[in-house]
Design a protein around this motif. Structure first.
Motif, PDB file in Angstrom:
ATOM      1  N   GLN A  71       0.788  -1.057  -0.021  1.00  0.00           N
ATOM      2  CA  GLN A  71      -0.036  -0.107  -0.035  1.00  0.00           C
ATOM      3  C   GLN A  71       0.806   1.092   0.121  1.00  0.00           C
ATOM      4  OE1 GLN A  71      -2.652   0.034   3.223  1.00  0.00           O
ATOM      5  NE2 GLN A  71      -3.591   2.132   2.763  1.00  0.00           N
ATOM      6  N   GLU A  72       0.664   2.023  -0.714  1.00  0.00           N
ATOM      7  CA  GLU A  72       1.337   3.480  -0.887  1.00  0.00           C
ATOM      8  C   GLU A  72       0.253   4.546  -0.741  1.00  0.00           C
ATOM      9  OE1 GLU A  72       3.670   5.714  -4.535  1.00  0.00           O
ATOM     10  OE2 GLU A  72       3.900   3.614  -4.278  1.00  0.00           O
ATOM     11  N   VAL A  73       0.837   5.555   0.401  1.00  0.00           N
ATOM     12  CA  VAL A  73      -0.036   6.487   0.593  1.00  0.00           C
ATOM     13  C   VAL A  73       0.554   7.621   0.322  1.00  0.00           C
ATOM     14  CG1 VAL A  73      -1.076   7.620   2.666  1.00  0.00           C
ATOM     15  CG2 VAL A  73      -1.052   5.316   2.697  1.00  0.00           C
ATOM     16  N   VAL A  74      -0.070   8.476  -0.398  1.00  0.00           N
ATOM     17  CA  VAL A  74       0.422   9.623  -1.205  1.00  0.00           C
ATOM     18  C   VAL A  74      -0.528  10.962  -0.430  1.00  0.00           C
ATOM     19  CG1 VAL A  74       0.970  11.124  -3.383  1.00  0.00           C
ATOM     20  CG2 VAL A  74       1.070   8.628  -3.214  1.00  0.00           C
ATOM     21  N   TYR A  75       0.323  11.801   0.077  1.00  0.00           N
ATOM     22  CA  TYR A  75      -0.574  13.027   0.762  1.00  0.00           C
ATOM     23  C   TYR A  75       0.110  14.326   0.234  1.00  0.00           C
ATOM     24  CZ  TYR A  75       3.216  13.531   4.041  1.00  0.00           C
ATOM     25  OH  TYR A  75       4.491  13.778   4.472  1.00  0.00           O
ATOM     26  N   ARG A  76      -0.418  15.190   0.160  1.00  0.00           N
ATOM     27  CA  ARG A  76      -0.299  16.536  -0.170  1.00  0.00           C
ATOM     28  C   ARG A  76      -0.680  17.467   1.077  1.00  0.00           C
ATOM     29  NH1 ARG A  76      -2.356  18.461  -5.956  1.00  0.00           N
ATOM     30  NH2 ARG A  76      -3.236  16.370  -5.585  1.00  0.00           N
ATOM     31  N   LEU A  77      -0.043  18.242   1.421  1.00  0.00           N
ATOM     32  CA  LEU A  77      -0.162  19.317   2.195  1.00  0.00           C
ATOM     33  C   LEU A  77      -0.241  20.671   2.009  1.00  0.00           C
ATOM     34  CD1 LEU A  77      -0.596  18.971   5.672  1.00  0.00           C
ATOM     35  CD2 LEU A  77       2.132  19.216   5.764  1.00  0.00           C
ATOM     36  N   ASP A  78      -1.168  21.368   2.391  1.00  0.00           N
ATOM     37  CA  ASP A  78      -1.360  22.811   2.050  1.00  0.00           C
ATOM     38  C   ASP A  78      -0.121  23.441   2.489  1.00  0.00           C
ATOM     39  OD1 ASP A  78      -3.276  25.735   3.225  1.00  0.00           O
ATOM     40  OD2 ASP A  78      -2.840  24.867   0.986  1.00  0.00           O
ATOM     41  N   GLY A  79       0.415  24.479   1.741  1.00  0.00           N
ATOM     42  CA  GLY A  79       1.391  25.520   2.017  1.00  0.00           C
ATOM     43  C   GLY A  79       1.267  25.956   3.471  1.00  0.00           C
ATOM     44  N   GLU A  80       0.195  26.684   3.535  1.00  0.00           N
ATOM     45  CA  GLU A  80       0.063  27.209   4.981  1.00  0.00           C
ATOM     46  C   GLU A  80      -0.016  26.093   6.004  1.00  0.00           C
ATOM     47  OE1 GLU A  80      -3.319  29.824   7.513  1.00  0.00           O
ATOM     48  OE2 GLU A  80      -3.544  29.772   5.257  1.00  0.00           O
ATOM     49  N   ALA A  81      -0.513  24.751   6.020  1.00  0.00           N
ATOM     50  CA  ALA A  81      -0.511  23.857   6.950  1.00  0.00           C
ATOM     51  C   ALA A  81       0.830  23.574   7.161  1.00  0.00           C
ATOM     52  CB  ALA A  81      -1.308  22.843   6.815  1.00  0.00           C
ATOM     53  N   LYS A  82       1.872  23.407   6.282  1.00  0.00           N
ATOM     54  CA  LYS A  82       3.071  22.899   6.402  1.00  0.00           C
ATOM     55  C   LYS A  82       3.870  24.055   7.109  1.00  0.00           C
ATOM     56  CE  LYS A  82       6.862  21.300   3.336  1.00  0.00           C
ATOM     57  NZ  LYS A  82       7.407  21.102   1.978  1.00  0.00           N
ATOM     58  N   THR A  83       3.750  25.136   6.823  1.00  0.00           N
ATOM     59  CA  THR A  83       4.556  26.395   7.544  1.00  0.00           C
ATOM     60  C   THR A  83       4.135  26.282   9.044  1.00  0.00           C
ATOM     61  OG1 THR A  83       3.092  27.912   6.983  1.00  0.00           O
ATOM     62  CG2 THR A  83       5.128  27.785   5.487  1.00  0.00           C
ATOM     63  N   THR A  84       2.884  25.941   9.296  1.00  0.00           N
ATOM     64  CA  THR A  84       2.479  26.009  10.758  1.00  0.00           C
ATOM     65  C   THR A  84       2.946  24.950  11.249  1.00  0.00           C
ATOM     66  OG1 THR A  84       0.318  27.065  10.063  1.00  0.00           O
ATOM     67  CG2 THR A  84       0.410  25.874  12.100  1.00  0.00           C
ATOM     68  N   ILE A  85       3.067  23.645  10.725  1.00  0.00           N
ATOM     69  CA  ILE A  85       3.718  22.407  11.278  1.00  0.00           C
ATOM     70  C   ILE A  85       5.180  22.679  11.642  1.00  0.00           C
ATOM     71  CG2 ILE A  85       4.290  20.073  11.275  1.00  0.00           C
ATOM     72  CD1 ILE A  85       1.440  19.788   9.812  1.00  0.00           C
ATOM     73  N   GLN A  86       5.836  23.366  10.576  1.00  0.00           N
ATOM     74  CA  GLN A  86       7.176  23.430  10.866  1.00  0.00           C
ATOM     75  C   GLN A  86       7.652  24.685  11.852  1.00  0.00           C
ATOM     76  OE1 GLN A  86       8.501  24.768   6.903  1.00  0.00           O
ATOM     77  NE2 GLN A  86       8.887  22.318   6.216  1.00  0.00           N
ATOM     78  N   ALA A  87       6.687  25.471  12.136  1.00  0.00           N
ATOM     79  CA  ALA A  87       6.999  26.535  13.195  1.00  0.00           C
ATOM     80  C   ALA A  87       6.351  25.760  14.473  1.00  0.00           C
ATOM     81  CB  ALA A  87       6.019  27.774  12.808  1.00  0.00           C
ATOM     82  N   ASN A  88       5.619  24.974  14.769  1.00  0.00           N
ATOM     83  CA  ASN A  88       5.342  24.347  15.826  1.00  0.00           C
ATOM     84  C   ASN A  88       5.524  22.806  15.734  1.00  0.00           C
ATOM     85  OD1 ASN A  88       4.097  26.809  16.886  1.00  0.00           O
ATOM     86  ND2 ASN A  88       2.534  26.558  15.435  1.00  0.00           N
ATOM     87  N   PRO A  89       6.808  22.403  15.802  1.00  0.00           N
ATOM     88  CA  PRO A  89       6.724  20.838  15.576  1.00  0.00           C
ATOM     89  C   PRO A  89       6.229  20.005  16.662  1.00  0.00           C
ATOM     90  CG  PRO A  89       9.204  21.907  16.007  1.00  0.00           C
ATOM     91  CD  PRO A  89       7.912  23.122  15.905  1.00  0.00           C
ATOM     92  N   GLY A  90       6.107  20.615  17.968  1.00  0.00           N
ATOM     93  CA  GLY A  90       5.520  19.928  19.187  1.00  0.00           C
ATOM     94  C   GLY A  90       4.028  19.570  19.062  1.00  0.00           C
TER      95      GLY A  90
END
Length: 68
Positions: free
Chosen positions: A47-66
Motif C-alpha cells: 500500500q502506498e499513501v500519497v498525501y499533499r499538504l497545504d502550504g500554510e499547514a506545512k509552515t504551521t507544522i514546521q513552526a510548531n513541531p511539538g
C-alpha cells in the motif's frame, strides 16, 4: 465439413472411446482424499499513501513541531 459431418465424427469418436474402455475392462473410481486439500497462497499486499499538504499547514507544522 458440415455440422452434420462434425456431429457424426464426434459421435463415432465417443463410441470408439467407450468401446475401448469396455474392452480394457476399465472402471474409474473416484473417491475423496483422506487428507484435506491445502492451497498455499503467497500474497504480497503493498500500500502506498500519497498525501499533499497545504502550504500554510506545512509552515504551521514546521513552526510548531511539538503540536503533533
Amino acid at each position: 465439413m458440415t455440422d452434420a459431418m462434425i456431429w457424426r465424427r464426434s459421435i463415432a469418436m465417443t463410441l470408439g472411446v467407450m468401446t475401448m474402455t469396455g474392452l480394457a475392462g476399465g472402471c474409474v473410481n473416484v473417491s475423496a482424499p483422506d487428507k484435506p486439500i491445502v492451497i498455499n497462497l503467497n500474497i504480497n499486499v503493498k500500500q502506498e499513501v500519497v498525501y499533499r499538504l497545504d502550504g500554510e499547514a506545512k509552515t504551521t507544522i514546521q513552526a510548531n513541531p511539538g503540536i503533533f
